[in-house]
Design a protein around this motif. Structure first.
Motif, PDB file in Angstrom:
ATOM      1  N   VAL A 214      -7.888  11.770  -5.352  1.00  0.00           N
ATOM      2  CA  VAL A 214      -6.884  12.327  -4.458  1.00  0.00           C
ATOM      3  C   VAL A 214      -5.820  11.285  -4.126  1.00  0.00           C
ATOM      4  CG1 VAL A 214      -6.543  13.195  -2.114  1.00  0.00           C
ATOM      5  CG2 VAL A 214      -8.480  14.016  -3.490  1.00  0.00           C
TER       6      VAL A 214
ATOM      7  N   ILE B 144       0.840  -1.203   0.000  1.00  0.00           N
ATOM      8  CA  ILE B 144       0.000   0.000   0.000  1.00  0.00           C
ATOM      9  C   ILE B 144       0.876   1.255   0.000  1.00  0.00           C
ATOM     10  CG2 ILE B 144      -1.630   1.344   1.393  1.00  0.00           C
ATOM     11  CD1 ILE B 144      -2.755  -1.380   2.380  1.00  0.00           C
ATOM     12  N   ILE B 145       0.551   2.193  -0.876  1.00  0.00           N
ATOM     13  CA  ILE B 145       1.281   3.460  -0.935  1.00  0.00           C
ATOM     14  C   ILE B 145       0.526   4.552  -0.183  1.00  0.00           C
ATOM     15  CG2 ILE B 145       2.255   5.222  -2.475  1.00  0.00           C
ATOM     16  CD1 ILE B 145       2.251   3.001  -4.679  1.00  0.00           C
ATOM     17  N   GLU B 146      -0.786   4.618  -0.394  1.00  0.00           N
ATOM     18  CA  GLU B 146      -1.546   5.702   0.229  1.00  0.00           C
ATOM     19  C   GLU B 146      -3.006   5.279   0.381  1.00  0.00           C
ATOM     20  OE1 GLU B 146      -1.368   8.112   1.977  1.00  0.00           O
ATOM     21  OE2 GLU B 146      -2.507   9.865   1.412  1.00  0.00           O
TER      22      GLU B 146
ATOM     23  N   SER C  17      -3.666  10.241  -7.232  1.00  0.00           N
ATOM     24  CA  SER C  17      -2.802  11.342  -7.634  1.00  0.00           C
ATOM     25  C   SER C  17      -1.614  11.478  -6.687  1.00  0.00           C
ATOM     26  CB  SER C  17      -3.640  12.621  -7.669  1.00  0.00           C
ATOM     27  OG  SER C  17      -2.839  13.756  -7.597  1.00  0.00           O
ATOM     28  N   ARG C  18      -1.866  11.340  -5.379  1.00  0.00           N
ATOM     29  CA  ARG C  18      -0.752  11.412  -4.420  1.00  0.00           C
ATOM     30  C   ARG C  18       0.243  10.277  -4.642  1.00  0.00           C
ATOM     31  NH1 ARG C  18      -4.010  11.800   1.067  1.00  0.00           N
ATOM     32  NH2 ARG C  18      -5.052  13.809   0.739  1.00  0.00           N
TER      33      ARG C  18
ATOM     34  N   GLU D  80       8.358  11.139  -7.714  1.00  0.00           N
ATOM     35  CA  GLU D  80       9.377  11.902  -6.993  1.00  0.00           C
ATOM     36  C   GLU D  80      10.325  10.985  -6.226  1.00  0.00           C
ATOM     37  OE1 GLU D  80       6.682  15.972  -6.268  1.00  0.00           O
ATOM     38  OE2 GLU D  80       7.004  14.582  -4.622  1.00  0.00           O
TER      39      GLU D  80
ATOM     40  N   THR E 252       5.435  -0.486   2.303  1.00  0.00           N
ATOM     41  CA  THR E 252       6.222   0.559   1.643  1.00  0.00           C
ATOM     42  C   THR E 252       6.749   1.541   2.673  1.00  0.00           C
ATOM     43  OG1 THR E 252       4.317   2.037   1.348  1.00  0.00           O
ATOM     44  CG2 THR E 252       4.802   0.517  -0.465  1.00  0.00           C
ATOM     45  N   VAL E 253       7.851   2.170   2.315  1.00  0.00           N
ATOM     46  CA  VAL E 253       8.335   3.353   3.020  1.00  0.00           C
ATOM     47  C   VAL E 253       7.987   4.535   2.124  1.00  0.00           C
ATOM     48  CG1 VAL E 253      10.417   4.572   3.764  1.00  0.00           C
ATOM     49  CG2 VAL E 253      10.190   2.099   4.165  1.00  0.00           C
ATOM     50  N   VAL E 254       7.317   5.537   2.688  1.00  0.00           N
ATOM     51  CA  VAL E 254       6.953   6.723   1.896  1.00  0.00           C
ATOM     52  C   VAL E 254       7.549   7.947   2.580  1.00  0.00           C
ATOM     53  CG1 VAL E 254       5.075   8.087   0.936  1.00  0.00           C
ATOM     54  CG2 VAL E 254       4.798   5.618   1.167  1.00  0.00           C
ATOM     55  N   PHE E 255       8.565   8.527   1.962  1.00  0.00           N
ATOM     56  CA  PHE E 255       9.212   9.715   2.532  1.00  0.00           C
ATOM     57  C   PHE E 255       8.491  10.965   2.046  1.00  0.00           C
ATOM     58  CE2 PHE E 255      13.101   6.913   2.570  1.00  0.00           C
ATOM     59  CZ  PHE E 255      13.183   6.801   3.955  1.00  0.00           C
ATOM     60  N   GLN E 256       7.838  11.682   2.964  1.00  0.00           N
ATOM     61  CA  GLN E 256       7.074  12.864   2.558  1.00  0.00           C
ATOM     62  C   GLN E 256       7.830  14.149   2.850  1.00  0.00           C
ATOM     63  OE1 GLN E 256       2.909  12.942   3.468  1.00  0.00           O
ATOM     64  NE2 GLN E 256       2.866  10.735   3.690  1.00  0.00           N
TER      65      GLN E 256
ATOM     66  N   ARG F 171       2.308  10.831  -7.775  1.00  0.00           N
ATOM     67  CA  ARG F 171       3.285  11.897  -7.545  1.00  0.00           C
ATOM     68  C   ARG F 171       4.455  11.396  -6.713  1.00  0.00           C
ATOM     69  NH1 ARG F 171       3.784  17.244  -7.015  1.00  0.00           N
ATOM     70  NH2 ARG F 171       1.630  17.620  -7.661  1.00  0.00           N
ATOM     71  N   TRP F 172       4.141  10.738  -5.606  1.00  0.00           N
ATOM     72  CA  TRP F 172       5.214  10.285  -4.711  1.00  0.00           C
ATOM     73  C   TRP F 172       6.131   9.278  -5.406  1.00  0.00           C
ATOM     74  CZ3 TRP F 172       1.381   9.480  -0.032  1.00  0.00           C
ATOM     75  CH2 TRP F 172       1.011  10.737   0.459  1.00  0.00           C
TER      76      TRP F 172
END
Lengths: 285, 285, 285, 285
Positions: B260, B233-235, B263-264, B271, B281-285, B267-268
């Motif tokens: 939403v 899972i990413i978001e 799209s996030r 990037e 997952t690791v998601v660096f914001q 984008r992540w």
């Protein structure tokens, strides 16, 4: 002398003329409607209504007067109809095991007058929360599982009966109730589950959530049924987590959410805002 | 002449001295760190890092210069290390069936310069979205299922290859990919699922959610794996519903959330903020 | 014998080589980095860092050893550098007036081991909360305003000094502190404001929110400064309301949010996650 | 032949017997109530009602029949009463400047049948969005400010009149309307403001929010009045930000929220769910 507000709840098969009949009967008795919600479920074809009204006029009518005035309407539409004085307080028995946060939150809210109910005691299969409970001047029913589940549940039922509790709240009570107990408490027992049901049923839901890597966790307050964690949902709330949260952080952050969700569900039940609609609920806010 | 920022991502076994070695190599090359995050997972014992840095000094170093400067560090710690120019744009192929909201949202964001990526085309098993896609001047790959799933997926893979797409986004593409296709796209294919996974996997999740009577619904963006709706899972995002919402209202209200969340996630990924950590997952914001 | 983790926080002017110098010094002392975040503010050109590390190797280094190892780095970059043992607990004094919900929430969390801090006492300008506080075995400093504000604040400062409190938490303490007191407590006094600042500053924010007809309300935890309700914000949270909520319902529903927001802000401060960045904060989660 | 549902909205002074009178008149005309909400504001003493009903029986009654049936009730209680066929669609004119995200979102939702309204054209003081609007087959009214504000607004009003628009939606239209124009459009012009009003009124709200260091940002849809950004709020939504977001990230992340909030407000208005209650709104969901 002023009279309290009254709360009327109705459930019946949906058809033409229900609102007209009820509101005409109320108006004929000089009742001013302060708040009213209804909902017809197009799927189950059931109609639900909750109305808060206030007697007006020179002769102040009693609950019994309104009961009589509404009886013909109830008969005509085959209604389950209930009438309450808004200031009559639901009697609530709390149950807890070792995690005291929900218990502490509910007791504080009750004690400071924020929850419109009477807590009549606390049941626990452990001794940990005795001191807190007794500080609030409440009876603490210590019912250890070592007595055997049958006997323990039988004493639990006695505690409910003797205290006159109308609602039992499992505030992180970590025992699965027997089918018999579930049936006994149907529609009058609320549990807090520390996940966003139907995700992560059963034990250690935060650890399951951590393992699955979700980005949002939740808590769920629901009526207890014999299908574990499958009862009608009253309220849910969610909270963001990130990869940097370990399972302990999931647990820690979840507690605040459990407090909020359980407190809302108990309040709404006590205010007669929650009605069963098959395996779902109608919640009039 | 100004140089673009560079993005460095690292994954390796966690140990002492990683940050020291990487940051020393960067500092020795006159790199100014604009943004940096790292995370050591105590469970998997993996270390993740994402750093955005900027060459400074009289001699402006190139991507290749930094690659050379970091090579000894990468070897020493056995790193998976990647370096990108921040202004190089990920090439993205979108896939859609008939529900165009996510597609429309992503295309508008891309076209107005809000998404740091290049959309290189759209694949669909239906013709419905052709006109919209062609307005944006993009190739529309109509790949009907009537050709047979094997053949259709083979043409899908050709579209990916010929367009040079580095990421495939299933923007409400309502076909289950074959295991082979899933493996082929591992870590470079994002799907939007219209539920709060792991609740309501499979078909018609909003209808499942309605039937269960939940009070909060959600959407989930995840990497595609051969386990249907089980990928990392990413978001996720959630949204309140009530008893007054029917299944159609669940669907309608859910669409904004799907936009939403997808799209996030896209984008992540573009990037280079998302890194795989086993099934999470690791998601660096 | 195992050593505790250490927490390092740094604030300095941003430039090249900071992370390299710090992480090299840590690695040279055999420190394993468990968690680390940094942030360079492109506007203020300040650099912020928080690192949790663990001594390894045969010779277990002490806090003092690390302080020495980092001193040259701190001098070189002109750092404000702080080092803490992760198991040393911030000493916290709470202040309250008559609304006890935040106090009760913090005391329960502290008492059940969920908050990594030591509550050292409670100050109040009323007697209402004495019984609760004393149940927790804590000193209750009753400081009525009838003594005059100057004298009352002087006794408040004495209570802080004599208890060794490092942080003062205004948990619904309904007195405006004097400028002098604000300056005295700068950066070490957290207030909960029951609105979504900067909306609805000053008194009765829920009533202001009701009058304005907002659809979402909030709560804000911030450092106290002499500009009333203008201090650096640490945390905020919001909650939906509807036209059917009167001002009392705004108040009632807001309390749960105040609990959550204040508890998070206090925890983050106690874990040295919050750093001042002019009139804003950096919060490393 | 099936008849459409009808929507009835009522506003009047609150008193006894309103619901009885209305529902009795409806029942007498064989109307089946599908959905109904009412609200009595104890402060303004106004009563609000929205009912969706369905004609039943052998003689299918028309809108005009129901209008006649309800007229005596409306007279008796001094009601503002409106009746709509549920399938009659509100005519909407959109206005935009250069930021096209809300426009694109509304046009897509309208075009794919998700919004129950008819878009009749787009007004803009710039040419940027012409190509998008014309793709949807809609007239594009280019009304540059260089003509002078008076003349531009006069042409704006002509565009409203000639298109028969019942609602004007300022979808990121970055011009302040004159007092006269505001009065002309009272109760039929919705604006999206990119902040959580009443915080950050006026220009560049995301930059204001960044400067204040808030941790949550929002968007607000409200009716336009001559008090800038002070009109009755219809809907708001919030979104978390952190210290790592610069003002551009505030802007970027806010756009999704603006889409969602404006789309909800426009839908609810078009479904006759929003009623003015002084400077606040009643929103029946």
């Amino acid at each position: 002398m002023t009279s309290p507000d009254y709360i009327l709840t109705i459930r019946c098969r949906d058809t033409i003329g229900i609102v007209a009949a009820v509101s005409t009967a109320l108006a004929a008795s000089q009742a001013f409607i302060a708040e009213s919600s209804h909902f017809g479920d197009p799927e189950t074809r059931l109609f639900f209504m909750r109305t808060v009204f206030r007697p007006t006029g020179e002769v102040v009518r009693t609950l019994e007067d309104f009961r009589k005035a509404l009886a013909p309407v109830a008969r005509r539409f085959g209604m389950e109809l209930a009438l309450y004085a808004a200031d009559s307080r639901t009697r609530v028995l709390l149950a807890v095991s070792k995690h005291g946060h929900c218990l502490n939150h509910l007791l504080h809210q009750w004690h400071s007058g924020e929850l419109p109910l009477d807590v009549v005691g606390v049941v626990s299969n452990h001794e940990d929360m005795r001191r807190l409970v007794e500080w609030y001047g409440l009876p603490y029913h210590y019912l250890p599982m070592s007595d055997g589940k049958d006997r323990q549940e039988s004493r639990f039922r006695e505690a409910i009966a003797s205290s006159g509790a109308e609602l039992t709240v499992l505030a992180r009570y970590m025992q699965v109730l027997s089918d018999e107990m579930c049936r006994h408490l149907e529609g009058r027992c609320i549990n807090i589950h520390h996940s966003f049901l139907p995700s992560f049923k059963g034990a250690k839901p935060y650890h399951q959530a951590y393992a699955r890597g979700v980005k949002v966790v939740g808590a769920t307050a629901h009526y207890v049924t014999s299908d574990l964690d499958e009862g009608p949902i009253i309220e849910q709330e969610t909270h963001r987590v990130s990869h940097a949260f370990d399972a302990d952080a999931f647990v820690r952050n979840g507690k605040d959410m459990e407090n909020v969700v359980l407190s809302r569900a108990v309040r709404w039940h006590a205010e007669h805002r929650v009605m069963l609609n098959g395996s779902r609920t109608v919640v009039f806010q």
